[in-house]
Every structure is written in structure tokens, then in C-alpha cells.
Write an enzyme that holds these catalytic residues in place. Structure first.
Site, PDB file in Angstrom:
ATOM      1  N   HIS A 141      -7.768  -4.210   9.799  1.00 42.48           N
ATOM      2  CA  HIS A 141      -7.394  -4.055   8.382  1.00 42.48           C
ATOM      3  C   HIS A 141      -6.128  -4.845   8.060  1.00 42.48           C
ATOM      4  O   HIS A 141      -5.270  -5.036   8.909  1.00 42.48           O
ATOM      5  CB  HIS A 141      -7.245  -2.581   7.965  1.00 42.48           C
ATOM      6  CG  HIS A 141      -6.090  -1.839   8.572  1.00 42.48           C
ATOM      7  ND1 HIS A 141      -6.233  -0.641   9.240  1.00 42.48           N
ATOM      8  CD2 HIS A 141      -4.751  -2.104   8.593  1.00 42.48           C
ATOM      9  CE1 HIS A 141      -5.046  -0.210   9.637  1.00 42.48           C
ATOM     10  NE2 HIS A 141      -4.132  -1.086   9.258  1.00 42.48           N
ATOM     11  N   GLU A 169      -9.835  -1.188   4.998  1.00 38.75           N
ATOM     12  CA  GLU A 169     -10.517  -0.832   6.233  1.00 38.75           C
ATOM     13  C   GLU A 169     -11.828  -1.618   6.358  1.00 38.75           C
ATOM     14  O   GLU A 169     -12.284  -2.235   5.388  1.00 38.75           O
ATOM     15  CB  GLU A 169     -10.779   0.680   6.238  1.00 38.75           C
ATOM     16  CG  GLU A 169      -9.506   1.530   6.307  1.00 38.75           C
ATOM     17  CD  GLU A 169      -8.847   1.541   7.700  1.00 38.75           C
ATOM     18  OE1 GLU A 169      -8.874   0.500   8.391  1.00 38.75           O
ATOM     19  OE2 GLU A 169      -8.292   2.588   8.078  1.00 38.75           O
ATOM     20  N   ASP A 194      -8.155  -2.137  13.875  1.00 33.62           N
ATOM     21  CA  ASP A 194      -9.532  -2.320  13.397  1.00 33.62           C
ATOM     22  C   ASP A 194      -9.657  -3.545  12.480  1.00 33.62           C
ATOM     23  O   ASP A 194     -10.675  -3.728  11.814  1.00 33.62           O
ATOM     24  CB  ASP A 194     -10.008  -1.062  12.653  1.00 33.62           C
ATOM     25  CG  ASP A 194      -9.172  -0.764  11.414  1.00 33.62           C
ATOM     26  OD1 ASP A 194      -8.257  -1.553  11.077  1.00 33.62           O
ATOM     27  OD2 ASP A 194      -9.427   0.271  10.764  1.00 33.62           O
ATOM     28  N   ASP A 222       0.823  -1.202   0.000  1.00 32.02           N
ATOM     29  CA  ASP A 222       0.000   0.000   0.000  1.00 32.02           C
ATOM     30  C   ASP A 222       0.862   1.259   0.000  1.00 32.02           C
ATOM     31  O   ASP A 222       2.098   1.187   0.137  1.00 32.02           O
ATOM     32  CB  ASP A 222      -0.969  -0.005   1.193  1.00 32.02           C
ATOM     33  CG  ASP A 222      -0.335  -0.530   2.477  1.00 32.02           C
ATOM     34  OD1 ASP A 222       0.905  -0.512   2.581  1.00 32.02           O
ATOM     35  OD2 ASP A 222      -1.084  -0.953   3.371  1.00 32.02           O
TER      36      ASP A 222
HETATM   37  C1  F6R Z   1       1.289  -1.501   6.167  1.00 34.91           C
HETATM   38  C2  F6R Z   1      -0.038  -2.071   6.218  1.00 34.91           C
HETATM   39  C3  F6R Z   1      -0.882  -2.040   7.445  1.00 34.91           C
HETATM   40  C4  F6R Z   1      -0.103  -2.364   8.724  1.00 34.91           C
HETATM   41  C5  F6R Z   1      -1.014  -2.256   9.923  1.00 34.91           C
HETATM   42  C6  F6R Z   1      -0.300  -2.559  11.207  1.00 34.91           C
HETATM   43  O1  F6R Z   1       1.851  -1.681   4.881  1.00 34.91           O
HETATM   44  O2  F6R Z   1      -0.476  -2.573   5.230  1.00 34.91           O
HETATM   45  O3  F6R Z   1      -1.932  -2.978   7.301  1.00 34.91           O
HETATM   46  O4  F6R Z   1       0.427  -3.645   8.617  1.00 34.91           O
HETATM   47  O5  F6R Z   1      -1.564  -0.973   9.977  1.00 34.91           O
HETATM   48  O6  F6R Z   1       0.675  -1.596  11.420  1.00 34.91           O
HETATM   49  P1  F6R Z   1       1.775  -1.779  12.543  1.00 34.91           P
HETATM   50  O7  F6R Z   1       2.573  -2.952  12.181  1.00 34.91           O
HETATM   51  O8  F6R Z   1       2.588  -0.508  12.498  1.00 34.91           O
HETATM   52  O9  F6R Z   1       1.037  -1.958  13.820  1.00 34.91           O
END
Ligand code: F6R
Length: 260
Positions: free
Chosen positions: A138, A143, A136, A67
Site C-alpha cells: 500500500h 490497500e 502489502d 491519510d
Molecule cells: C503513512 C502511510 C503508510 C506508510 C506505510 C509504511 O502515512 O501512508 O502508507 O507509509 O504503512 O509505514 P512504515 O513507514 O511505518 O513502515
């Protein structure tokens, strides 16, 4: 779905790195799906160490980021293209031209998303996708409410996600509202997905996507339908799992040759 509960992020990084090392040694031109955020950092640290000390090579490998923020200028320190470079690809011998990310700066976002899907396909599809999970539920930036069949597209971040990610920016006002993300359908096409979650802040999300119903309200729950999904969690992230003892027992008694 295999759930492996490990003592700390160090063991999680090592086990995920074992799977990636085995893949790259078996298939040097493997396609890796790369996540950003904090969760994958122990994996990247361990892979960089194995590159330096054991000669693990990524010279023929390809990487596709999950992403990207929309609205950050090219080269912005927190753009995911830069984060992937800094945290992983600049530390190993993967060729820069083999590392790709969704284009959050494109004038034609729809066209750029379609081109990204085509590029993943042309590379032969993702062999191993690294994932984190949001509080959440994702994965990527899919989302709650994301179609379980979605492909790469633009999404709007929940305020909760913007707050979670504000730690990387000087103020929450600097966290973009929009992102381009691989869809859940795109992620589901990866041959193996390895999701990492650590800390008590992820416990509810882990409970919901591992043991709750498959539903768009918790995007990561789609992984219950994946034929090869490995969930690596520490004790804190596993603390709300009903079947934690069963997962521990299963992993302890797993034949060593099987890997993850
Ligand atoms: C990042 C991504 C997100 C993160 C998620 C958890 O490329 O796709 O889904 O993996 O927001 O983030 P952290 O690891 O920082 O808690």
C-alpha cells in the site's frame, strides 16, 4: 521510476532532504505531501536539523498529509495529524494553518474527502510527495485492490496493516479498522513522488511494485506510470530486486547536477 540503493536510512534521509531543500529554496510556497509511519522520520529529522542549523525555512510552504485514522478522537497521540505535528511541522517554521490532513472525525466523511481534494487543488497541487510503502504494497492507505484512479476516500485496513501498525498502540485492539486516505489518482497528481523503504520486511513489497506488473493487487505499482518517481531503499529493502546492480550502476554514473 528511479531506484536509488543507499547504505542506510541516514543517507536516504539526507538525499530526500536535498530534494525538498532544493524545491523549497526554488519555490518557497511549495506544497509538500507528508507521510507518517517510520519510513519518513530520517527525512523529517534532517529537515529539522537544516532548519535549525542552516536556516532552511518553510515559512511559506504548505503541507498535506496522506491519510488519517477514522475513529480516533481529535488530538489523539497516534492520530496522523498529531504525528505530523510532532515529527515535522512543530520542529520547523511552517505555519500551522498551512498544514492540512484528511478529517477522520467528520460526520460527513464523503463531504470531507471532497473538500480535501479541493484544498489540495486550490493550493496548486502537491509538488513533492513523501511516501512509505506497506508490507502489502500500500501507499497512503490504498490497500490491495484499490482503484488505480481512486481519489481521497474511506478505506478498510487489512489485518496485516493493523498488525504492522500495532507497534504504535498499546494493543492491536486499539488500531482503527478504517482510514481516510488520498487515493492513488490523488498521489499520482503530485509532481514528484519520493518513496522510502528500509529493512528486509519491505523487500518483497519493493520487488513487487518496482519490478512486478502494474496491478491493483500491489497499489504502489501504479508509480511505474508516474513521470517522476524516486524510490530510495537500503540494501535490505533492495535485496529482492533483480536489477539491483543496474540501479547501482545508473546512480553511480549519474551526472551530479541532475539530483533526484
Ligand atoms: C503513512 C502511510 C503508510 C506508510 C506505510 C509504511 O502515512 O501512508 O502508507 O507509509 O504503512 O509505514 P512504515 O513507514 O511505518 O513502515
Amino acid at each position: 521510476m528511479e531506484v536509488v540503493i543507499l547504505p542506510s536510512s541516514k543517507e536516504i534521509g539526507a538525499l530526500a532532504a536535498d530534494a525538498i531543500e532544493a524545491l523549497v529554496r526554488r519555490k518557497p510556497n511549495a506544497v509538500l505531501g507528508l507521510a507518517t509511519g517510520s519510513s519518513p522520520l530520517p527525512i523529517y529529522d534532517e529537515l529539522a536539523r537544516r532548519h535549525d542549523e542552516d536556516g532552511l525555512s518553510f515559512a511559506e510552504a504548505h503541507g498535506f498529509a496522506l491519510d488519517e485514522y477514522v475513529g480516533l478522537p481529535l488530538g489523539h497521540y497516534e492520530s496522523y495529524r498529531e504525528v505530523i505535528r510532532r515529527e515535522f511541522t512543530n520542529r520547523v517554521d511552517i505555519k500551522p494553518e498551512n498544514v492540512h490532513g484528511p478529517d477522520g472525525t467528520a460526520g460527513d466523511i464523503l463531504g470531507a474527502c471532497a473538500a480535501y481534494e479541493a484544498a489540495i487543488k486550490a493550493a496548486g497541487g502537491v509538488d513533492l510527495q513523501i511516501l512509505g510503502v506497506g508490507t502489502d504494497g500500500h501507499i497512503g492507505f490504498n490497500e490491495p485492490g484499490s482503484s488505480l484512479a481512486s481519489r481521497t476516500r474511506i478505506k478498510t485496513l487489512l489485518e496485516q496493516t493493523r498488525q504492522d501498525n500495532a507497534r504504535f498502540f498499546s494493543s492491536i485492539n486499539d488500531v482503527p479498522h478504517h482510514v481516510v486516505t488520498q487515493g492513488l489518482g490523488t498521489i499520482m497528481d503530485a509532481k514528484h513522488v519520493v518513496l522510502v523503504a528500509t529493512g528486509v520486511g519491505k523487500a518483497a513489497a519493493v520487488r513487487d511494485f518496482v519490478e512486478g506488473p502494474v496491478a491493483a493487487i500491489c497499489a504502489a505499482s501504479v508509480l511505474q506510470l508516474h513521470p517522476h518517481a524516486t524510490i530510495l531503499v537500503d540494501e535490505a529493502a533492495a535485496s529482492e530486486l533483480k536489477l539491483a546492480d543496474y540501479y547501482r550502476h545508473t546512480y553511480t554514473n549519474k551526472p551530479a547536477w541532475q539530483g533526484i
